[in-house]
Write an enzyme that holds these catalytic residues in place. Structure first.
Site, short mmCIF file in Angstrom:
data_model
loop_
_atom_site.label_atom_id
_atom_site.label_comp_id
_atom_site.label_asym_id
_atom_site.label_seq_id
_atom_site.Cartn_x
_atom_site.Cartn_y
_atom_site.Cartn_z
N ASP A 108 0.80 -1.22 0.00
CA ASP A 108 0.00 0.00 0.00
C ASP A 108 0.84 1.27 0.00
O ASP A 108 0.46 2.27 -0.61
CB ASP A 108 -0.94 0.01 1.21
CG ASP A 108 -2.03 -1.04 1.06
OD1 ASP A 108 -2.00 -1.81 0.09
OD2 ASP A 108 -2.92 -1.09 1.94
N CYS A 149 2.75 -7.29 4.34
CA CYS A 149 2.00 -6.07 4.06
C CYS A 149 0.50 -6.26 4.27
O CYS A 149 0.00 -7.38 4.32
CB CYS A 149 2.29 -5.59 2.64
SG CYS A 149 1.82 -3.87 2.39
N LYS A 151 -2.74 -6.34 3.10
CA LYS A 151 -3.76 -7.26 2.64
C LYS A 151 -3.28 -8.70 2.65
O LYS A 151 -4.08 -9.63 2.54
CB LYS A 151 -4.22 -6.88 1.23
CG LYS A 151 -4.64 -5.44 1.08
CD LYS A 151 -5.64 -5.01 2.14
CE LYS A 151 -5.92 -3.52 2.09
NZ LYS A 151 -4.78 -2.65 2.42
N CYS A 221 4.97 -1.25 8.12
CA CYS A 221 4.86 0.08 8.73
C CYS A 221 4.70 -0.03 10.25
O CYS A 221 3.94 -0.86 10.75
CB CYS A 221 3.69 0.84 8.14
SG CYS A 221 3.85 1.14 6.37
N GLU A 471 -7.56 3.32 -0.71
CA GLU A 471 -7.31 4.07 0.52
C GLU A 471 -6.94 5.51 0.16
O GLU A 471 -6.42 5.77 -0.92
CB GLU A 471 -6.17 3.44 1.32
CG GLU A 471 -6.52 2.09 1.90
CD GLU A 471 -5.38 1.46 2.69
OE1 GLU A 471 -4.26 2.01 2.66
OE2 GLU A 471 -5.62 0.44 3.34
N SER A 497 -6.27 4.46 5.02
CA SER A 497 -5.13 3.73 5.53
C SER A 497 -5.19 3.66 7.05
O SER A 497 -5.77 4.53 7.70
CB SER A 497 -3.84 4.44 5.10
OG SER A 497 -2.74 3.97 5.84
#
Length: 594
Positions: A108, A149, A151, A221, A471, A497
């Site tokens: 993303d 990540c 998904k 993240c 997003e 997000s």
């Protein structure tokens, strides 16, 4: 399966594997792999296995899929290949034959803010489908899944529930924080810096310096964005070993969890403990509670219904919202709070959040997990630490209700969702400023072509209408970078997000593409959002809405062939998880029983 069955799970014990594991045997009489390894008719099949260096012993053992979403697209996934090798060693040590394969991911952070984001949610279905097809086609008996990540986490867990073979999930770990001007930073800071740059508050050199240090390692993240939210879900729903979601990706201690996950799946296979024994309605409620308590991503309310769908359990956005409403918000994590995943790990990780919730009566302690023990048994020896500021006790929460709130009203009859963690004002009324897509909204924000007090409306970004339900982090981050993130509201039939903050309402349904009220709005319509009352309404009468609907025409998007077109033909509403097939309720068999 009864809860008195206990695996002898101890992470430290499993790091050095006892010799007894080497002698375990597993009968193949009821395992899927018998269809490719047993009898004279399967000689051609076995010849392929011999070609890859397997011997007769390995061929006669259970075949265990080790699936990862490893790729070189982003740091989220780059460490998964190494961790998979260790998981394979765990499978082998416990008497199984690991077979590694990979699925795609769309990252993303790189897809964000342009047409590439249309691929993101679609990738969840492609991941689940491709893992299903690989497992079915090669008749693997069990599954260890590693993901990084956003998904890819729900995609792998959905596949596990759909296949219903013994499975263990493991998160690849979060990224380490960057450091800029004496402060820890994440990619969220870089997105918000784009807004500061457009407002003239940051020059080119400063922006460049920030982007070069914000993401200093492998891993997903670092804030309580979607990846870490779903990592919490993996432990809370019982599909991951306790504590496995916490350690950052670069830490070698993750290898111990990978090895233990490989061993654990063999114990699940031995005792026939499957995902649908674990992922029950109560387990899903536990997962929703942990999302709320950690101020997790609004995407959790999209993925939990999709996981439930794979098990044939009715658990939609509104069910998730009820759990959110009665769960205290206790973990002070970014983007609404002050800390990141690494900080949570160092004070005890997700188990201390669950321990606090369990002791407060907010978790079902009798749910089975992949340890073979119940959630309560897993947490029995966990002591909630009082000498830390990351997680609050439930007796003194940050707020008494969860950090995520679902909404409903004449603007969103099927519901909507907002992350309120860190927000001070929970009501907003203002005139609509309507945009037909994200690009138009971002251009207006970048050019400061909006007014404080407005409700920015981004429509035609839903699952079907986008297609792909993008997003909107680029837009929301730009608003914050300009200093107006708390002075406007934003609503969309798309998504936000996990890094989004502010009065940003997503998943508005029905979506504009099928004539939902969001598709009928006009500039100047007065919209009221009340997160305390859990409502979202436009000041229009039913008669006016009906008159506008009579004049409404669907908008044609540019994706009239290919994967996105296919997705748009089958995808359902965000309310039900944006799923693309009938789910377990329509099954005549499960793969595990072939």
């Amino acid at each position: 399966m009864t809860s008195d069955f206990h695996l002898q799970f101890s992470l430290h014990a499993l790091v050095a594997v006892p010799d007894k594991h080497m002698t375990k045997t597993y009968g193949k009489s009821r395992l899927p792999s018998r269809h490719v390894t047993e009898g004279p008719a399967r000689a051609p099949h076995r010849s392929y296995l011999y070609a890859m260096g397997l011997g007769e012993k390995e061929i006669n053992q259970p075949l265990v899929g080790v699936a990862t979403t490893w790729n070189e697209a982003a740091p989220c996934n780059i460490a998964l290949g190494r961790q998979a090798q260790v998981a394979k060693k765990g499978v082998h040590a416990a008497g199984g034959t690991p077979r590694e394969f990979t699925a795609i991911t769309v990252t993303d952070g790189i897809a964000m803010g342009h047409q590439g984001m249309k691929s993101s949610l679609v990738s969840r279905e492609v991941i689940a489908d491709s893992v299903e097809l690989t497992m079915r086609g090669h008749c693997y008996d069990a599954l260890v899944g590693l993901a990084g990540c956003d998904k890819s986490l729900p995609g792998l867990m959905m596949a596990m529930i759909r296949l219903n073979v013994p499975s263990v999930f493991m998160y690849g770990g979060s990224i380490l924080p960057g450091h800029f001007k004496g402060k820890d930073v994440t990619v969220q800071d870089v997105f918000e810096a784009v807004g500061q740059h457009s407002a003239g508050n940051m020059d080119d050199e400063e922006l460049k310096a920030l982007e070069q240090v914000a993401c200093p390692s492998s891993g997903s993240c670092g804030g309580q964005f979607t990846a870490n939210t779903m990592a919490c879900v993996s432990e809370a729903v019982g599909l991951a070993l306790p504590g496995s979601a916490g350690a950052p990706a670069p830490y070698d201690s993750r290898d111990a969890y990978a090895f233990a996950s490989g061993e654990a799946v063999m114990e699940l296979l031995k005792h026939k403990l499957r995902p649908r024994d674990i992922v029950t309605r109560k387990a899903l409620e536990n997962a929703a509670a942990v999302v709320a308590a950690t101020g997790g991503s609004t995407n959790g309310a999209l993925h939990l219904p999709a996981m439930a769908h794979e098990a044939g359990i009715a658990f939609d956005l509104h069910d998730v919202g009820e759990i959110f409403h009665k769960t205290p918000y206790i973990a002070d994590l970014k983007p609404g709070g002050n800390f990141i995943a690494k900080d949570l790990f160092h004070v005890g990780g997700i188990p201390i959040v669950m321990k606090a919730l369990l002791e407060g009566g907010y978790l079902h302690g009798d749910c089975l997990t992949v340890t073979g023990k119940t959630m309560e048994e897993n947490l029995r020896d966990i002591t909630f630490p009082t000498d830390q500021k990351v997680v609050y006790p439930v007796s003194n929460p940050i707020t008494k209700t969860g950090g995520v709130v679902t909404l409903k009203g004449n603007l969103a009859p099927e519901g909507a969702i907002v992350k309120v963690a860190g927000m001070k004002n929970l009501t907003f009324t203002g005139p609509a400023r309507v945009f037909e897509c994200e690009e138009d909204a971002f251009a207006a924000v970048e050019a400061r072509q909006y007014q404080e007090g407005e409700v920015l409306v981004i429509r035609n970004e839903g699952p079907c209408g986008g297609p792909g339900m993008r997003e909107m982090l680029a837009t929301t981050a730009a608003l914050y970078g300009q200093g107006t993130g708390d002075k406007v509201a934003l609503i969309t039939d798309g998504r936000f997000s996990g890094a989004t903050r502010g009065f940003c309402i997503g998943h508005v349904g029905p979506e504009a593409a099928i004539g939902g009220p969001i598709g009928l709005l006009q500039d100047g319509d007065m919209i009221t959002i009340d997160a305390e009352k859990r409502s979202i309404d436009v000041d229009l009468s039913p008669e006016e809405l009906m008159a506008r609907r009579d004049l409404w025409q669907p908008r044609t998007h540019d994706y009239q062939s290919g994967t996105l077109w296919k997705y748009a033909q089958t995808v359902g509403s965000a309310e039900k998880g944006a799923v693309t097939h009938p789910g377990a309720i329509a099954e005549t068999h499960t793969y595990a029983d072939i």
